[in-house]
Design an enzyme around this catalytic site. Structure first.
Site, PDB file in Angstrom:
ATOM      1  N   GLY A  57       0.896  -1.274  -0.108  1.00  0.00           N
ATOM      2  CA  GLY A  57      -0.092   0.069   0.087  1.00  0.00           C
ATOM      3  C   GLY A  57       0.975   1.285   0.002  1.00  0.00           C
ATOM      4  O   GLY A  57       1.974   1.126   0.206  1.00  0.00           O
ATOM      5  N   CYS A  84       5.406  -6.310   1.751  1.00  0.00           N
ATOM      6  CA  CYS A  84       5.646  -4.776   1.586  1.00  0.00           C
ATOM      7  C   CYS A  84       5.071  -3.931   2.482  1.00  0.00           C
ATOM      8  O   CYS A  84       5.328  -4.323   3.726  1.00  0.00           O
ATOM      9  CB  CYS A  84       5.438  -4.054   0.136  1.00  0.00           C
ATOM     10  SG  CYS A  84       6.112  -2.588  -0.151  1.00  0.00           S
ATOM     11  N   SER A 226     -21.765  -4.116 -26.991  1.00  0.00           N
ATOM     12  CA  SER A 226     -20.715  -3.202 -27.773  1.00  0.00           C
ATOM     13  C   SER A 226     -20.343  -3.962 -28.930  1.00  0.00           C
ATOM     14  O   SER A 226     -19.796  -3.323 -30.004  1.00  0.00           O
ATOM     15  CB  SER A 226     -19.519  -2.628 -27.024  1.00  0.00           C
ATOM     16  OG  SER A 226     -18.510  -3.924 -26.739  1.00  0.00           O
ATOM     17  N   GLY A 227     -20.379  -5.164 -28.782  1.00  0.00           N
ATOM     18  CA  GLY A 227     -19.611  -6.066 -29.886  1.00  0.00           C
ATOM     19  C   GLY A 227     -18.589  -6.554 -29.703  1.00  0.00           C
ATOM     20  O   GLY A 227     -17.907  -7.485 -30.452  1.00  0.00           O
ATOM     21  N   GLY A 228     -17.871  -6.071 -28.541  1.00  0.00           N
ATOM     22  CA  GLY A 228     -16.517  -6.613 -28.025  1.00  0.00           C
ATOM     23  C   GLY A 228     -16.494  -8.025 -27.144  1.00  0.00           C
ATOM     24  O   GLY A 228     -17.719  -8.384 -26.867  1.00  0.00           O
ATOM     25  N   VAL A 229     -15.431  -8.275 -26.719  1.00  0.00           N
ATOM     26  CA  VAL A 229     -15.047  -9.489 -26.055  1.00  0.00           C
ATOM     27  C   VAL A 229     -15.736  -9.339 -24.744  1.00  0.00           C
ATOM     28  O   VAL A 229     -16.605 -10.095 -24.345  1.00  0.00           O
ATOM     29  CB  VAL A 229     -13.884  -9.917 -25.631  1.00  0.00           C
ATOM     30  CG1 VAL A 229     -13.437 -11.220 -25.012  1.00  0.00           C
ATOM     31  CG2 VAL A 229     -13.203 -10.041 -27.232  1.00  0.00           C
ATOM     32  N   SER A 231     -18.180  -7.484 -23.075  1.00  0.00           N
ATOM     33  CA  SER A 231     -19.512  -7.321 -22.812  1.00  0.00           C
ATOM     34  C   SER A 231     -20.063  -8.470 -23.122  1.00  0.00           C
ATOM     35  O   SER A 231     -21.252  -9.276 -22.711  1.00  0.00           O
ATOM     36  CB  SER A 231     -20.278  -6.196 -23.587  1.00  0.00           C
ATOM     37  OG  SER A 231     -20.176  -6.175 -24.806  1.00  0.00           O
TER      38      SER A 231
END
Ligand code: XMP
Length: 515
Positions: A57, A84, A226-229, A231
């Site tokens: 962080g 860390c 949207s036509g994309g992967v 969605s």
């Protein structure tokens, strides 16, 4: 059922790598959940995990408002690995000391093992680790011992083996840490005793339960395709959860690649039938893009029209209880949002459609996944490989691959030439070697000669790049025969083109897209 699996709880202290830790644990086939750093120990006790990881962080434990987890967490008998800031927190809460490092360490650093340790088993005595810190542990808490050091960090790893509490100053989750995976395996399997039995099917099971919970018994969900992967994968996952209570609206802006619109329609009306509405909005987009040649203005118009068309359609379809979108983890990072992610987050919209759409719930089941995990999930759900393995395609579509004003005729040229290029790359079996490849319709016309006739037509550019992260990229050294063949086919098969050129510029200085 996820209860059949051991769970690793990751306490998020706001580190930039928190999701990466979760991803590494998933890759090792162990179920993990990211929870806020201030989760009460009692809540953890009620559903005891096999192990706990404290993330890094940006804070210092010396800050007045530093995030301190419930100290009782260390009394649950569950192994803890602090990374860390997480290590510094362990030290600070259990009686050790933390101070500003004399020399800040950033980047690859050689870390040397100083004692035998279960956590460091099968790791070379010297190994390159990724460091990124200003503060460090200068004194181990009582009953802890130091197990590794670097040149500038005397306590690079520490542990209390009896209580199974471990801390490392470096980041085992980043690939620059040579043996980070072995270290995480040691923690998960040797120390927490996990079995590597969690799979993508289990992810689907968990997500489906959470979606059902968010949607309620009868809730209707609306999703914009949207036509994309992303969605498409989100839609098939949500359909798995609520069946035809999912309605998908596909806003077809007329700027997709060849065959994509038809593919989206066939997948969601035949393969994964949902209530499916395709809005043919090409005319409206072309009308609004008329006379516009500035790339940013094009993006703005397309984004705005997309939302307006979607909203108009949603209003016609009646009342919905939830809205879903395929936000994935890199979108969350790019929009600068907190990494306190859960599988589904309500009322928390990431730069997609506006929250004012007024839904009770926002469902984002891919929010914690990286792109390659989304693809693997899509394949597990049964989506066609040519859909889920697609190369990236920008939201504004072919509009930003037509330089200058966008017209239906110009989009036709870029779409047809792109289809030829893609087909030849596939025939040559080069898809896996290339990160992105497409054609661009330049705004340049030049003189040519075809069949003894003078021509004055457009120039198409071929763009193909290799890259890991799309932040930098190199131009792909395609075989000459392939380029020759593609060029010949484009000029003879795509009316309006008489010249083909190859883009040989890396990124930077150029970007991948031309606009
Ligand atoms: P550049 O051209 O910036 O592209 O080197 C890097 C990656 O981002 C994609 N890209 C976009 N994606 N909307 C998107 O959804 C956009 O406006 C956009 N512009 C570029 C590009 O295809 C490449 O993968």
């Amino acid at each position: 059922m996820e209860n059949a699996h051991e769970k690793i709880l990751i306490l998020d202290f706001g580190g930039q790598y928190t999701q990466l830790i979760a991803r590494r644990v998933r890759e090792l086939h162990v179920y993990s959940e990211i929870v806020p750093w201030n989760i009460p120990a009692e809540t953890v006790r009620n559903d005891l995990p096999a192990g706990i990881i404290l993330s890094g962080g940006p804070s210092s434990v010396k800050d007045e408002d530093a995030p301190f987890c419930d100290r009782e967490i260390f009394e649950l008998g569950v192994p803890v690995l602090g990374i860390c800031y997480g290590m510094q927190l362990l030290a600070s809460l259990l009686g050790g000391n933390v101070a500003k490092a004399e020399e800040r360490e950033y980047g690859p650093v050689t870390v040397r093992r100083t004692a035998l340790s279960k956590l460091l088993e099968n790791i070379w005595s010297e190994s390159v680790c990724w460091m990124s810190h200003t503060w460090q542990v200068t004194e181990c808490p009582p009953s802890f011992r130091r197990t590794a050091e670097s040149r500038n960090c005397r306590i690079a790893a520490m542990e209390n083996e009896g209580k199974r509490l471990y801390g490392v100053q470096f980041h085992p989750e980043v690939t620059h840490t040579e043996e980070g995976e072995t270290l995480l395996e040691n923690f998960l399997f040797r120390i927490c005793g996990c079995k590597a039995d969690w799979t993508m099917e289990d992810y689907i099971g968990t997500a489906v339960r959470q979606i059902r919970q968010a949607a309620g018994e009868t809730g209707r969900i609306l999703l914009a395709l949207s036509g994309g992967v992303d969605s498409a994968v989100a839609a098939s996952l949500i359909r798995e959860a609520v069946g035809d209570r999912l309605t998908c609206v596909f806003v077809d802006h007329g700027l997709l690649r060849k065959g994509e619109s038809e593919q989206v329609c066939s997948v969601f009306s035949e393969l994964f039938p949902v209530s499916f509405v395709r809005v043919d909005a090409a005319e409206r987009f072309f009308r609004d893009l008329k006379g516009v040649s500035d790339p940013e203005q094009k993006r703005h118009i397309i984004g705005r029209d997309f939302i307006e068309v979607f909203r108009e359609e949603a209003e016609k379809l009646g009342k919905f209880d939830a809205f879903a979108q395929g936000t994935i983890y890199p979108d969350v990072i790019e929009s600068g949002q907190s990494t306190n992610a859960s599988v589904i987050k309500s009322h928390h919209n990431v730069g997609g459609l506006p929250a004012e759409l007024g839904f009770r719930e926002l469902i984002e089941p891919l929010r914690m996944l990286f792109k390659d995990e989304v693809r693997a999930l899509g394949e597990t759900l049964g989506l066609p490989a040519e859909l889920v393995r697609r190369q990236p395609f920008p939201g504004p579509g072919l509009a930003i691959r037509v330089i200058g004003e966008v017209t239906p005729e110009k989009v036709r040229i870029v779409r047809e030439s792109d289809a030829v290029f893609r087909e030849e790359i596939a025939k040559a079996g080069l898809q896996k070697d290339l990160s992105q490849y497409f054609t661009v319709l330049t705004d340049v016309k030049s003189v040519g000669v075809m069949g003894d006739e003078r021509t004055y037509d457009y120039t198409v550019a071929l763009r193909a790049v290799t890259t890991d992260d799309f932040m930098t990229a190199d131009w792909a050294k395609l075989p000459y025969e392939l380029i020759t063949h593609v060029s010949g086919r484009i000029v003879s098969e795509v009316p309006g083109v008489n010249r083909v050129v190859l883009d040989v510029t890396p990124k930077p200085p150029a970007s991948i897209e031309w606009e």
